[in-house]
Design a protein around this motif. Structure first.
Motif, mmCIF file in Angstrom:
data_model
loop_
_atom_site.group_PDB
_atom_site.id
_atom_site.type_symbol
_atom_site.label_atom_id
_atom_site.label_comp_id
_atom_site.label_asym_id
_atom_site.label_seq_id
_atom_site.Cartn_x
_atom_site.Cartn_y
_atom_site.Cartn_z
ATOM 1 N N UNK A 1 89.329 58.339 45.486
ATOM 2 C CA UNK A 1 88.667 59.130 44.480
ATOM 3 C C UNK A 1 89.646 59.324 43.322
ATOM 4 N N UNK A 2 89.153 59.119 42.088
ATOM 5 C CA UNK A 2 89.963 59.367 40.888
ATOM 6 C C UNK A 2 89.752 60.811 40.446
ATOM 7 N N UNK A 3 90.853 61.565 40.390
ATOM 8 C CA UNK A 3 90.796 62.993 40.113
ATOM 9 C C UNK A 3 91.455 63.306 38.774
ATOM 10 N N UNK A 4 90.736 64.039 37.939
ATOM 11 C CA UNK A 4 91.289 64.520 36.677
ATOM 12 C C UNK A 4 91.725 65.970 36.882
ATOM 13 N N UNK A 5 92.871 66.316 36.326
ATOM 14 C CA UNK A 5 93.388 67.682 36.402
ATOM 15 C C UNK A 5 93.385 68.258 34.994
ATOM 16 N N UNK A 6 92.691 69.378 34.817
ATOM 17 C CA UNK A 6 92.662 70.069 33.535
ATOM 18 C C UNK A 6 93.415 71.378 33.732
ATOM 19 N N UNK B 1 97.785 63.151 45.179
ATOM 20 C CA UNK B 1 98.314 61.843 45.571
ATOM 21 C C UNK B 1 98.704 61.812 47.043
ATOM 22 N N UNK B 2 99.271 62.907 47.559
ATOM 23 C CA UNK B 2 99.641 62.969 48.974
ATOM 24 C C UNK B 2 98.415 62.874 49.872
ATOM 25 N N UNK B 3 97.267 63.299 49.357
ATOM 26 C CA UNK B 3 96.015 63.221 50.119
ATOM 27 C C UNK B 3 95.368 61.840 50.005
ATOM 28 N N UNK B 4 96.032 60.913 49.296
ATOM 29 C CA UNK B 4 95.532 59.544 49.209
ATOM 30 C C UNK B 4 94.587 59.275 48.055
ATOM 31 N N UNK B 5 94.550 60.181 47.073
ATOM 32 C CA UNK B 5 93.675 59.999 45.923
ATOM 33 C C UNK B 5 94.496 59.618 44.703
ATOM 34 N N UNK B 6 93.825 59.101 43.702
ATOM 35 C CA UNK B 6 94.467 58.698 42.448
ATOM 36 C C UNK B 6 94.257 59.790 41.406
ATOM 37 N N UNK C 1 98.454 74.193 51.667
ATOM 38 C CA UNK C 1 97.546 73.949 52.785
ATOM 39 C C UNK C 1 96.102 74.255 52.374
ATOM 40 N N UNK C 2 95.904 75.347 51.662
ATOM 41 C CA UNK C 2 94.569 75.698 51.185
ATOM 42 C C UNK C 2 94.017 74.665 50.229
ATOM 43 N N UNK C 3 94.873 74.172 49.323
ATOM 44 C CA UNK C 3 94.445 73.138 48.376
ATOM 45 C C UNK C 3 94.120 71.841 49.118
ATOM 46 N N UNK C 4 94.932 71.483 50.092
ATOM 47 C CA UNK C 4 94.700 70.267 50.872
ATOM 48 C C UNK C 4 93.356 70.346 51.612
ATOM 49 N N UNK C 5 93.082 71.491 52.232
ATOM 50 C CA UNK C 5 91.816 71.664 52.944
ATOM 51 C C UNK C 5 90.629 71.601 51.986
ATOM 52 N N UNK C 6 90.763 72.213 50.821
ATOM 53 C CA UNK C 6 89.695 72.164 49.822
ATOM 54 C C UNK C 6 89.486 70.737 49.333
ATOM 55 N N UNK C 7 90.565 70.011 49.099
ATOM 56 C CA UNK C 7 90.462 68.632 48.627
ATOM 57 C C UNK C 7 89.786 67.741 49.665
ATOM 58 N N UNK C 8 90.092 67.936 50.939
ATOM 59 C CA UNK C 8 89.425 67.167 51.997
ATOM 60 C C UNK C 8 87.925 67.431 52.001
#
Length: 141
Positions: A1-6, A21-26, A103-110
Protein backbone atom coordinates in the motif's frame (compact mmCIF):
# COMPACT_ATOMS: atom_id res chain seq x y z
CA UNK A 1 0.00 0.00 0.00
CA UNK A 2 1.30 3.48 -0.90
CA UNK A 3 0.82 5.79 2.08
CA UNK A 4 0.91 9.58 2.04
CA UNK A 5 1.75 11.39 5.28
CA UNK A 6 0.36 14.89 5.79
CA UNK A 7 2.21 16.24 8.84
CA UNK A 8 4.07 19.51 9.37
CA UNK A 9 6.15 18.40 12.35
CA UNK A 10 9.09 16.77 10.59
CA UNK A 11 10.13 14.59 13.53
CA UNK A 12 6.63 13.11 13.79
CA UNK A 13 6.45 12.68 10.02
CA UNK A 14 9.77 10.82 9.94
CA UNK A 15 8.72 8.62 12.86
CA UNK A 16 5.48 7.74 11.09
CA UNK A 17 7.35 7.17 7.83
CA UNK A 18 9.64 4.70 9.60
CA UNK A 19 6.66 2.86 11.10
CA UNK A 20 4.86 2.64 7.74
CA UNK A 21 7.97 1.23 6.05
CA UNK A 22 8.63 -1.22 8.91
CA UNK A 23 5.10 -2.55 8.37
CA UNK A 24 6.01 -3.32 4.74
CA UNK A 25 4.28 -0.38 3.07
CA UNK A 26 5.66 2.30 0.76
CA UNK A 27 5.61 5.97 1.74
CA UNK A 28 4.40 7.94 -1.27
CA UNK A 29 5.67 11.13 0.33
CA UNK A 30 5.35 13.63 3.15
CA UNK A 31 3.33 16.81 2.72
CA UNK A 32 3.66 19.66 5.20
CA UNK A 33 0.82 21.80 3.82
CA UNK A 34 -2.21 21.60 1.55
CA UNK A 35 -0.33 22.52 -1.65
CA UNK A 36 2.21 19.75 -1.11
CA UNK A 37 -0.62 17.30 -0.35
CA UNK A 38 -2.37 18.11 -3.63
CA UNK A 39 0.90 17.78 -5.55
CA UNK A 40 1.66 14.40 -3.95
CA UNK A 41 -1.76 13.01 -4.80
CA UNK A 42 -1.35 14.13 -8.41
CA UNK A 43 2.15 12.71 -8.81
CA UNK A 44 2.20 9.61 -6.57
CA UNK A 45 -1.45 8.51 -6.39
CA UNK A 46 -1.38 7.14 -2.81
CA UNK A 47 -3.69 4.34 -1.68
CA UNK A 48 -4.13 5.82 1.80
CA UNK A 49 -3.17 8.89 3.86
CA UNK A 50 -2.48 9.86 7.45
CA UNK A 51 -3.57 13.50 7.87
CA UNK A 52 -2.75 15.88 10.71
CA UNK A 53 -5.52 18.42 11.34
CA UNK A 54 -3.44 21.49 12.27
CA UNK A 55 -0.85 22.19 9.59
CA UNK A 56 1.57 25.06 9.07
CA UNK A 57 -0.95 26.75 6.77
CA UNK A 58 -3.73 26.53 9.38
CA UNK A 59 -6.35 23.93 10.29
CA UNK A 60 -6.42 22.76 6.69
CA UNK A 61 -6.07 19.05 7.43
CA UNK A 62 -9.85 18.76 7.49
CA UNK A 63 -10.03 20.43 4.07
CA UNK A 64 -7.40 18.04 2.76
CA UNK A 65 -9.35 15.14 4.21
CA UNK A 66 -12.58 16.20 2.51
CA UNK A 67 -10.67 16.56 -0.76
CA UNK A 68 -9.08 13.10 -0.34
CA UNK A 69 -12.48 11.58 0.37
CA UNK A 70 -14.01 13.09 -2.77
CA UNK A 71 -11.08 11.66 -4.74
CA UNK A 72 -11.63 8.15 -3.33
CA UNK A 73 -8.52 8.08 -1.14
CA UNK A 74 -9.18 6.67 2.33
CA UNK A 75 -7.48 8.42 5.21
CA UNK A 76 -7.22 8.66 8.97
CA UNK A 77 -6.70 11.83 10.96
CA UNK A 78 -3.74 11.97 13.34
CA UNK A 79 -4.54 14.70 15.81
CA UNK A 80 -4.00 15.93 19.33
CA UNK A 81 -7.71 16.51 19.86
CA UNK A 82 -10.19 14.07 18.33
CA UNK A 83 -13.08 16.02 19.89
CA UNK A 84 -12.42 18.93 17.53
CA UNK A 85 -13.15 16.84 14.44
CA UNK A 86 -16.48 17.31 12.67
CA UNK A 87 -19.15 14.78 13.73
CA UNK A 88 -18.85 12.96 10.40
CA UNK A 89 -15.03 12.94 10.64
CA UNK A 90 -15.02 14.68 7.21
CA UNK A 91 -15.16 11.32 5.46
CA UNK A 92 -12.20 9.81 7.34
CA UNK A 93 -12.15 6.17 8.36
CA UNK A 94 -11.30 7.38 11.84
CA UNK A 95 -8.63 9.10 13.89
CA UNK A 96 -5.54 8.32 15.91
CA UNK A 97 -4.98 10.62 18.86
CA UNK A 98 -1.56 12.13 19.57
CA UNK A 99 0.54 11.24 21.37
CA UNK A 100 0.35 7.71 20.04
CA UNK A 101 2.55 4.73 20.77
CA UNK A 102 4.42 2.89 18.05
CA UNK A 103 2.55 -0.29 18.99
CA UNK A 104 -0.77 1.55 18.74
CA UNK A 105 0.17 3.00 15.35
CA UNK A 106 1.31 -0.42 14.12
CA UNK A 107 -1.98 -2.03 15.19
CA UNK A 108 -3.98 0.76 13.53
CA UNK A 109 -1.94 0.44 10.33
CA UNK A 110 -2.55 -3.33 10.20
CA UNK A 111 -6.29 -2.75 10.58
CA UNK A 112 -6.36 0.06 8.02
CA UNK A 113 -4.32 -1.96 5.51
CA UNK A 114 -6.82 -4.82 5.70
CA UNK A 115 -9.80 -2.48 5.29
CA UNK A 116 -8.25 -0.61 2.33
CA UNK A 117 -7.38 -3.96 0.68
CA UNK A 118 -10.99 -5.09 1.04
CA UNK A 119 -10.10 -7.86 3.46
CA UNK A 120 -11.78 -8.55 6.75
CA UNK A 121 -9.71 -6.65 9.24
CA UNK A 122 -8.50 -7.79 12.61
CA UNK A 123 -10.28 -6.45 15.68
CA UNK A 124 -10.45 -2.67 15.81
CA UNK A 125 -7.38 -1.51 17.74
CA UNK A 126 -7.84 0.69 20.79
CA UNK A 127 -5.57 3.31 19.20
CA UNK A 128 -8.04 3.94 16.35
CA UNK A 129 -11.21 5.95 16.95
CA UNK A 130 -13.62 5.06 14.17
CA UNK A 131 -15.97 7.57 12.60
CA UNK A 132 -19.52 7.34 13.91
CA UNK A 133 -21.49 4.40 12.54
CA UNK A 134 -24.49 6.70 12.16
CA UNK A 135 -22.74 8.77 9.51
CA UNK A 136 -22.58 7.59 5.91
CA UNK A 137 -19.02 6.64 5.04
CA UNK A 138 -17.45 6.65 1.58
CA UNK A 139 -16.84 3.31 -0.10
CA UNK A 140 -13.25 2.63 -1.12
CA UNK A 141 -12.09 0.13 -3.66
Amino acid sequence: MKVMIVEDEMLLAMELESEVEAAGHEVAGIAMNSNQAHDLVASKKPDFAFVDVQLMDGPTGIDIGVWLSTNGIPYVFVTGNVKRLPPDFAGALGAIEKPYTMNGMRNALNYISAIVSGEEGPDIPASLVLASDSQPQPVYR
